[in-house]
Scaffold this motif. Sequence first.
Motif, PDB file in Angstrom:
ATOM      1  N   THR A  45      -3.956  -2.548  -9.312  1.00  0.00           N
ATOM      2  CA  THR A  45      -4.287  -1.200  -9.240  1.00  0.00           C
ATOM      3  C   THR A  45      -5.266  -0.839  -8.526  1.00  0.00           C
ATOM      4  O   THR A  45      -5.480   0.239  -7.721  1.00  0.00           O
ATOM      5  CB  THR A  45      -4.342  -0.657 -10.688  1.00  0.00           C
ATOM      6  N   MET A  87      -5.998  -2.128  -5.599  1.00  0.00           N
ATOM      7  CA  MET A  87      -5.585  -2.082  -4.017  1.00  0.00           C
ATOM      8  C   MET A  87      -4.444  -1.138  -3.736  1.00  0.00           C
ATOM      9  O   MET A  87      -4.217  -1.072  -2.354  1.00  0.00           O
ATOM     10  CB  MET A  87      -5.292  -3.391  -3.721  1.00  0.00           C
ATOM     11  N   ILE A  88      -3.825  -0.551  -4.663  1.00  0.00           N
ATOM     12  CA  ILE A  88      -2.711   0.129  -3.909  1.00  0.00           C
ATOM     13  C   ILE A  88      -2.890   1.465  -3.930  1.00  0.00           C
ATOM     14  O   ILE A  88      -4.139   2.065  -4.350  1.00  0.00           O
ATOM     15  CB  ILE A  88      -1.437   0.054  -5.184  1.00  0.00           C
ATOM     16  N   GLY A  89      -2.267   2.271  -3.109  1.00  0.00           N
ATOM     17  CA  GLY A  89      -2.124   3.549  -2.996  1.00  0.00           C
ATOM     18  C   GLY A  89      -1.929   4.369  -4.291  1.00  0.00           C
ATOM     19  O   GLY A  89      -1.251   3.956  -5.350  1.00  0.00           O
ATOM     20  N   TRP A 114       2.284   5.340  -5.470  1.00  0.00           N
ATOM     21  CA  TRP A 114       2.952   4.208  -5.509  1.00  0.00           C
ATOM     22  C   TRP A 114       3.934   4.250  -6.750  1.00  0.00           C
ATOM     23  O   TRP A 114       3.303   4.631  -8.068  1.00  0.00           O
ATOM     24  CB  TRP A 114       2.156   2.736  -5.622  1.00  0.00           C
ATOM     25  N   GLN A 142       6.927  -0.396  -6.902  1.00  0.00           N
ATOM     26  CA  GLN A 142       6.037  -0.975  -5.616  1.00  0.00           C
ATOM     27  C   GLN A 142       4.968  -1.889  -6.204  1.00  0.00           C
ATOM     28  O   GLN A 142       4.651  -2.559  -5.579  1.00  0.00           O
ATOM     29  CB  GLN A 142       5.821   0.176  -5.042  1.00  0.00           C
ATOM     30  N   ALA A 193       6.169  -5.110  -7.404  1.00  0.00           N
ATOM     31  CA  ALA A 193       6.541  -5.932  -6.121  1.00  0.00           C
ATOM     32  C   ALA A 193       4.906  -6.536  -5.615  1.00  0.00           C
ATOM     33  O   ALA A 193       5.066  -7.705  -5.092  1.00  0.00           O
ATOM     34  CB  ALA A 193       7.387  -5.457  -5.225  1.00  0.00           C
ATOM     35  N   PHE A 194       4.058  -5.599  -5.478  1.00  0.00           N
ATOM     36  CA  PHE A 194       2.784  -5.901  -4.942  1.00  0.00           C
ATOM     37  C   PHE A 194       2.096  -6.971  -5.681  1.00  0.00           C
ATOM     38  O   PHE A 194       1.763  -8.092  -5.213  1.00  0.00           O
ATOM     39  CB  PHE A 194       1.826  -4.742  -4.946  1.00  0.00           C
ATOM     40  N   TYR A 245       3.961 -10.356  -5.259  1.00  0.00           N
ATOM     41  CA  TYR A 245       3.369 -10.703  -3.685  1.00  0.00           C
ATOM     42  C   TYR A 245       1.974 -11.487  -3.778  1.00  0.00           C
ATOM     43  O   TYR A 245       1.848 -12.370  -3.314  1.00  0.00           O
ATOM     44  CB  TYR A 245       3.404  -9.528  -2.911  1.00  0.00           C
ATOM     45  N   VAL A 270      -7.069 -10.002   1.892  1.00  0.00           N
ATOM     46  CA  VAL A 270      -5.903  -8.879   1.291  1.00  0.00           C
ATOM     47  C   VAL A 270      -5.838  -7.925   2.252  1.00  0.00           C
ATOM     48  O   VAL A 270      -4.964  -7.667   2.766  1.00  0.00           O
ATOM     49  CB  VAL A 270      -6.061  -8.292   0.093  1.00  0.00           C
ATOM     50  N   GLY A 288       6.650  -5.552  -0.991  1.00  0.00           N
ATOM     51  CA  GLY A 288       5.542  -5.433  -1.769  1.00  0.00           C
ATOM     52  C   GLY A 288       4.121  -5.206  -0.918  1.00  0.00           C
ATOM     53  O   GLY A 288       2.961  -5.271  -1.411  1.00  0.00           O
ATOM     54  N   MET A 330       1.343  -3.528   1.340  1.00  0.00           N
ATOM     55  CA  MET A 330       1.009  -1.877   1.682  1.00  0.00           C
ATOM     56  C   MET A 330       1.312  -1.652   3.046  1.00  0.00           C
ATOM     57  O   MET A 330       1.360  -2.386   3.975  1.00  0.00           O
ATOM     58  CB  MET A 330      -0.616  -2.057   1.432  1.00  0.00           C
ATOM     59  N   LEU A 334      -4.735   5.113 -14.257  1.00  0.00           N
ATOM     60  CA  LEU A 334      -3.537   4.803 -13.835  1.00  0.00           C
ATOM     61  C   LEU A 334      -2.890   4.519 -15.390  1.00  0.00           C
ATOM     62  O   LEU A 334      -1.644   4.383 -15.435  1.00  0.00           O
ATOM     63  CB  LEU A 334      -3.432   3.771 -13.024  1.00  0.00           C
TER      64      LEU A 334
END
Lengths: 305, 504
Positions: free
Chosen positions: A35, A37-39, A42, A46, A49-50, A53, A80, B115, B117, B392
């Motif tokens: 959480t 590192m993501i936008g 998302w 997504q 999947a990240f 990965y 990363v 996956g 970015m 989140l």
Amino acid sequence: MARYLAGRILQTVFILWAVASIAFFLTLLSGDPATLMIGEHWTAEQVAAFREYMGFDRPLFVQYLEYLGRIIQGDFGVSVRQQVPVTQLILERFPATLQLTLAALSIILMVAIPVGVISAVHRNSLTDRLAMGGALVAQSVPTFWLGILLILVFGVWLRWLPISGRGSAANLILPAITLATFSTARIARLVRASMLDVLSADYIRTARAKGLSPGRVHYGHALRNALIPVVTLLGIEFGSLLGGALVTETVFSYPGIGRLTIQAIQARDLPLVQGVITFGAMLFVLANLLVDLSYSYLDPRIRNA
Amino acid sequence: MRSLILALAFTCLAGCSVETDLTVGNSTDISTLDPFGMFSRVEISLGDHLFESLTFLSRDMEIVPRLATRWERLPGDTTWTFHLRGGVRFHNGEPFSAEAAAFSLRRYLQRNAEGMMVGGASVAIPSSEITRVEAADSLTLHITTARPKALLPFYLSQMFMLAPGHYAGADDATRAENPVGTGPYTLTDRVRDSHVTLTRNPDYWGAPPAQERIVFRVIPEISSRLAELEIGTVHIIGDLPYDQAELLENASGVHVASVPGGRRVMIGISTQEGPLRDKRVRQALNHAIDFDAINEGLYGGRAERMGAVFNPPFRHPDLPPYSYDPAKARALLAEAGYPDGFELNSLDTPLGKWIQDFELAQTIASQLAEVGVTLRDGVRTYEWGNYRSKLLNHDLPALFMQASGGEFELLTEAADLTITSPSNFYGWEHPQYEALWSELQETLDADRRREIGLEMQEVVLEEAPWIFLYIQVDTYGVSDRIDWSPRMDEVIHLWDVNWTDGAS
């Protein structure tokens, strides 16, 4: 000696394992790595999947064992954010940090030892008081403040030296002085104290009684013995400087290991954070090991104790 | 001593001659030159000089043509035709064509599905939403979406066009270090955490870039950035703290340029919790805030209280923000059945994430207390990573600090307040807003979209799911020698920047 050596090396390996493990678990304490590192927009798919990965979906213990297995082979994974192997990033920065460390170390040696010796020999004189007063100030000045002051004086007002970056030898002068100031003061004080200790020893009185010149007594007999504790401190200092100078490198925009560390933390680049922490610890521990070994060489009593 | 000074002076002659290339001093480095991995404002600023996209966000945040000259939707609304610019070449000589555009888009979608970015800013297009990308002829591209997608031209402004010959078999390292696009500049030199130098692309299809060489330097410490600006080795610096801006305003040869950015700072309200379910209560919280005092005390008078919530070009031109009116706040609370106020659990904030965030939260807590709204646990602070996880996971107290970045795109910004959005942290659901949202998704007519956007902002202000605070003002230090002014999305473009003193 062999047993001593084997013991010390084993100890070093243990410390490195502990540091690498702490680095691994600490970096997981700041929340779910995916959480971070993501936008913001998302979708759940997504994110999933990240996570897959990055391998964050596997059990922690499996991730940990795999991590240990990799770092034993010198592989800290791939950054990363930068998509470049962590080891490559660290090795790329290392020459800059090494250069800065050596420059700072030369300043420390060139200033601290003569000042310490002169202060000890002329104990309680005006020179001694000025030198030790100066050392106290140098040790108390915050690094970032000193750095900014030097930038203002030599970069902005006098315009003699470049303010930031790396390239020519001129770029090295201000950061090296900034980095060296604290240690110079500390080591000058240690040299002085150590010299005073030695100067009151019996063999110095004997040397004087033999009619040796003061120069021979001070530099030939006293200084050599007084330097043993200094070597230890210098070694430790060298090890920690090699780990990167966070504040100095930031103030002078100097692209070394210290900056890499800050970047890694700011970008929440976990493999890179783990890599720089472990690498810094490794240099420090190795420098210590070398110092201990040389110490036992310089002073036989340690070897046999 | 004299010889030392002479030696230093001599070093200076050799080492610190005044830089004449146009130079930007950034506080952070780019992570990569990989077009798939450029997200931060600094990275996009640099990327925009090397790469181009089919569409482009203009200075006014309008979508304008770039490598596509025009576009239209085919009947049925899910397939779009993009007409591409002819005679454009990539830096390596490859021609830009519909095939190249299709290759680039497919690459983005593939990376996204894996996956990774992908995409600029914080906007990522889910790969499942584009079903087909096809070159009809050398300069015509068809894109088919799963559902009607008004946002497509906007998404395309965030996706750089890549040279297929270079990127087709490229490994991670090549992508990260050798950018090949169609942009006005090419890469000359990059030293990580030090600088990136770009040189004018002699074969650029558009107006020739103003400067032969431009440099983006990394200078993390603000004092050093200011010093470099002052001696003229750097010409634009960003992330200028408000207190430093005041100092800079009095310096010669440089000036402060500021622009209201897209970052909106507010206190999120958990609208499903106790008294906060009543909109009169939420309005009362807004009337309790003395923003002028906050602005003077924390932001040097440079912030502006937010009324309309969306960013330009969709910002409502005349929605006055809530006034500071404690009497009215108490009256609204009494009307809602809380004449003596009430207690909430806490106001949470990250520490050091947004400008003066902790001080801001403290001030707000004390101002709320003055109208009778108290916090049992006071202001609680968190490290950003943990706070982000709380957001989140929607694990939030009654009140929480929140800032939302500027996308400058109506659909993305409006989505944040729909009940189905993962970034609706407020549990806020309003039938009129949801109806407008449904209509907006299907509406293509620009005038109607704008109207919907205005209506949505009126609803949001009236219903107050937030304590509206301010829109962050971005400040820059700029040399008087250049004619540059900031954009509101924090992206820095240099291709049309000239020296004001006629230097070349």
